[in-house]
Design an enzyme around this catalytic site. Structure first.
Site, PDB file in Angstrom:
ATOM      1  N   SER A 166      -1.956   5.866   0.804  1.00 30.98           N
ATOM      2  CA  SER A 166      -0.935   4.876   0.824  1.00 30.98           C
ATOM      3  C   SER A 166      -0.774   4.099   1.943  1.00 30.98           C
ATOM      4  O   SER A 166      -1.249   3.955   2.589  1.00 30.98           O
ATOM      5  CB  SER A 166       0.386   5.990   0.658  1.00 30.98           C
ATOM      6  OG  SER A 166       0.610   6.413   1.935  1.00 30.98           O
ATOM      7  N   LYS A 167       0.098   3.133   1.873  1.00 32.45           N
ATOM      8  CA  LYS A 167       0.350   2.159   2.814  1.00 32.45           C
ATOM      9  C   LYS A 167       0.842   3.025   4.147  1.00 32.45           C
ATOM     10  O   LYS A 167       0.438   2.551   5.363  1.00 32.45           O
ATOM     11  CB  LYS A 167       1.438   1.186   2.474  1.00 32.45           C
ATOM     12  CG  LYS A 167       2.030   0.384   3.570  1.00 32.45           C
ATOM     13  CD  LYS A 167       2.472  -1.072   2.962  1.00 32.45           C
ATOM     14  CE  LYS A 167       3.346  -1.790   3.802  1.00 32.45           C
ATOM     15  NZ  LYS A 167       3.171  -1.443   5.288  1.00 32.45           N
TER      16      LYS A 167
END
Ligand code: GLU
Length: 505
Positions: free
Chosen positions: A262-263
């Protein structure tokens, strides 16, 4: 079917910046198309207007331009199957929705979001399907004239696909083999919404894959749950013979291997998850990109290509042409691929060593200018050539290693270990004699210096190089002394030597 020309597509939704996993999907499509002499289509799937983000489409196009992933037809390119933006294909989809309705393979439903929510709260595992559709407000439970009247009165409705229960649906997946799912667990998916006169992803996706003559659907694993429905839709239209083969790529996992990348992982560990820097038009937040962080596009491509596939040999450095030759869709792994960003740094270091100095120089030049230094590009290029061997991950790391090329040492101090170790009793005198020798040379190029200074050192029984380095650099770093002195030129070299002699005595 077997003699169809390979045609694949990359079909992002413009809902924000392209995630690095999407870049890998596009790359695999590109490699597959090229190795089969096929074509790669770039389609924009923007039927969900509520998720549209301005600038996303341009961002995606620019990302692939930077990475060297080229499309044969599509948005921004054109081609025989356009338009390639789904929001511009309403008329086409409407025809196919009508066809399913006419043939009784889909039906109109008027249930409001509130009504649907009420059912979901009342029944734990509610799904709109063969067992529940008879108790809902749709064209299967209402007289035809009432349906007509409601539609004519402008009441909003959706069109749902009528999934026949109790049948095993097979998805032929090149990576995962035969994936079997029973149609009873599928719901009657919404294919069209009258509210915005647009189809949903499922209908638009398969109609376009059919019309655009797509032979292989290569996409992320997150789309595997949609595949059985897509197979059923292909059949409902009678397009079995041209149904694409599927390949659902392995997920990209967090660097520690636990869960989906994920970011936040990028923010926490300090690596980008987007190809280019992204400026969020709503929040104004800026997310880092590979390009702006100083990665070479070839390094990013090489790194991504090996997340989920490998050539089966020890070879890791692979150019785009190598990848086109070696890539094998069937050998992609089923298991998720750990996003080892440290490996990404290693690739960048290797590619910096292999890349022309002329291509690397502008990046260093930019940093020099930020530090108030303006030099002709050939000189910047020469410094890159001398210094890139230092095992740097990014060109920007050169600046603290190479400032002395462009400005004389600010101080000469015995506090520096290298200085105190190499500047002794008698060194000043030795440097004075070296300076005299250098001043008298005919040429000041590397070879003239090397011949004269090596011979002089031998004859005198001295080893002047470290002290000379102290004079020119102020400490123990930098390239070969002759290369450095030749770069600085005679005047600057002698000036630095005399200043060091004065200060250190
Ligand atoms: N529009 C989908 C996406 O955003 C495409 C999925 C597919 O390739 O079928 O990735």
């Amino acid at each position: 079917m077997t003699d169809r020309k390979v045609r694949v597509r990359f079909a992002p939704s413009p809902t924000g910046p392209l995630h690095i996993g999407g870049v890998r999907t596009a790359l695999y499509n590109y490699l597959f198309a090229r190795q089969h002499g096929g074509e790669l289509v770039f389609r924009i799937e923007d039927t969900d207007s509520s998720r549209f983000v301005p600038g996303a489409e341009e961002y995606i196009i620019e990302s692939f331009r930077w990475l060297g992933i080229r499309f044969d037809e599509g948005v921004g390119i054109g081609g025989p199957h356009g338009p390639y933006r789904q929001s511009e294909r309403r008329d086409i989809y409407r025809r196919y929705v009508e066809r399913l309705l006419d043939e009784g393979k889909a039906y109109v439903a008027f249930d409001t979001p509130e009504e649907l929510n009420a059912r979901r709260t009342a029944e734990a595992n509610f799904q709109y399907d063969a067992t529940t559709r008879a108790s809902m407000r749709n064209s299967l439970t209402m007289p035809a004239d009432e349906v007509r009247r409601r539609i004519d009165a402008g009441e909003q409705y959706v069109v749902r696909f009528k999934v026949e229960p109790g049948e095993d649906v097979h998805v032929d997946d090149i990576i995962r083999g035969d994936v079997k799912i029973n149609s009873s667990i599928l719901d009657d998916k919404v294919l069209y919404k009258s509210a915005d006169d647009l189809p949903t992803y499922h209908l638009a996706n398969i109609v376009d894959d059919h019309l655009m003559e797509i032979t292989h659907v290569i996409r992320g694993e997150e789309w595997l749950p949609s595949a059985p429905l897509h197979v059923l839709l292909y059949r409902a239209f009678g397009w079995e013979d041209t149904m694409p083969r599927f390949a659902h790529l392995p997920l990209l996992l967090k660097p520690d291997g636990k869960g989906k990348l994920s970011k936040r992982d990028g923010d926490r560990l300090g690596f980008p998850v987007f190809p280019l820097e992204w400026h969020d038009p709503k929040t104004g937040d800026v997310s880092p990109g590979y390009r702006e962080s100083g990665y070479l596009p070839e390094a990013v491509v090489n790194f991504l290509a090996l997340l989920g596939w490998n050539p089966g040999t020890e070879q890791e450095i692979l150019s785009m042409d190598d990848l086109v030759r070696l890539f094998d869709l069937a050998k992609c792994s089923k298991a998720g691929a750990r996003f080892d960003y440290v490996k990404g740094l290693w690739f960048n270091k290797e590619y910096i060593l292999m890349t022309d100095n002329a291509r690397l120089a502008p990046e260093l030049d930019r940093i020099l200018r930020q530090n108030g230094i303006e030099e002709p590009m050939e000189r910047v290029e020469a410094v890159v050539g001398m210094m890139k061997m230092k095992k740097i991950n990014f060109i920007r790391e050169l600046w603290p290693l190479c400032d002395f090329f462009f400005r004389a040492p600010q101080t000469y101090s015995m506090d520096d270990k290298f200085v105190s170790k190499n500047w002794k009793e008698g060194t000043a005198d030795e440097m004075r004699r070296l300076a005299t020798l250098l001043a008298g040379l005919d040429g000041f190029d590397v070879e003239s210096q090397r011949a004269a200074v090596d011979a002089w050192a031998e004859e005198q029984g001295v080893r002047p190089w470290n002290a000379w380095r102290v004079c020119l650099v102020g400490t123990g770093k930098g390239p070969d002394m002759y290369e450095l002195a030749a770069f600085l030129g005679r005047e600057e070299t002698l000036a630095r030597m005399h200043r060091a002699i004065d200060i250190l005595g």
